[in-house]
Design an enzyme around this catalytic site. Structure first.
Site, PDB file in Angstrom:
ATOM      1  N   ARG A   1      21.966 -13.159 -49.646  1.00 14.24           N
ATOM      2  CA  ARG A   1      23.040 -13.691 -49.082  1.00 14.24           C
ATOM      3  C   ARG A   1      23.838 -14.456 -49.915  1.00 14.24           C
ATOM      4  NH1 ARG A   1      20.416 -17.609 -44.838  1.00 14.24           N
ATOM      5  NH2 ARG A   1      18.822 -18.114 -46.649  1.00 14.24           N
TER       6      ARG A   1
ATOM      7  N   ASN B   1      19.876 -13.755 -42.468  1.00 12.81           N
ATOM      8  CA  ASN B   1      18.625 -12.929 -42.509  1.00 12.81           C
ATOM      9  C   ASN B   1      18.295 -12.852 -40.999  1.00 12.81           C
ATOM     10  OD1 ASN B   1      18.120 -13.165 -45.224  1.00 12.81           O
ATOM     11  ND2 ASN B   1      16.962 -14.939 -45.327  1.00 12.81           N
TER      12      ASN B   1
END
Length: 88
Positions: free
Chosen positions: A17, A35
């Site tokens: 990320r 996620n």
């Protein structure tokens, strides 16, 4: 232009990320990354076609410790994001 991209493989716990956010900002893209419960990472990006295609190419590899198996890419309506965020 808006694309939603689901990244499948070993993509959690490898700074995916944060690396995605860095690359998106570098390319001038807005949107978010998060996620998913199934172990994938979901990315929504907005920007010009050239930058989106560059981001898709980067997502196929991901950061150094990631093992990307597949991208599921779909078009979505533009939302007018101003930044690129990491969502929980």
């Amino acid at each position: 232009m808006n694309r939603q991209i689901k990244v499948l493989g070993k993509v959690q716990g490898v700074f995916f990320r944060k690396s995605t956010q860095k690359k998106a900002v570098e390319l001038g893209l807005t949107g978010w990354v998060k996620n998913e419960e199934d172990g994938s990472v979901l990315v929504e990006i907005e920007g010009d076609l050239h930058s989106i295609l560059a981001m898709q190419s980067w997502l196929r590899l991901g950061p150094p410790n990631a093992e990307v198996k597949e991208l599921e890419i779909s078009n979505a309506d533009e939302k007018g994001y101003e930044d690129f965020l990491i969502l929980q």
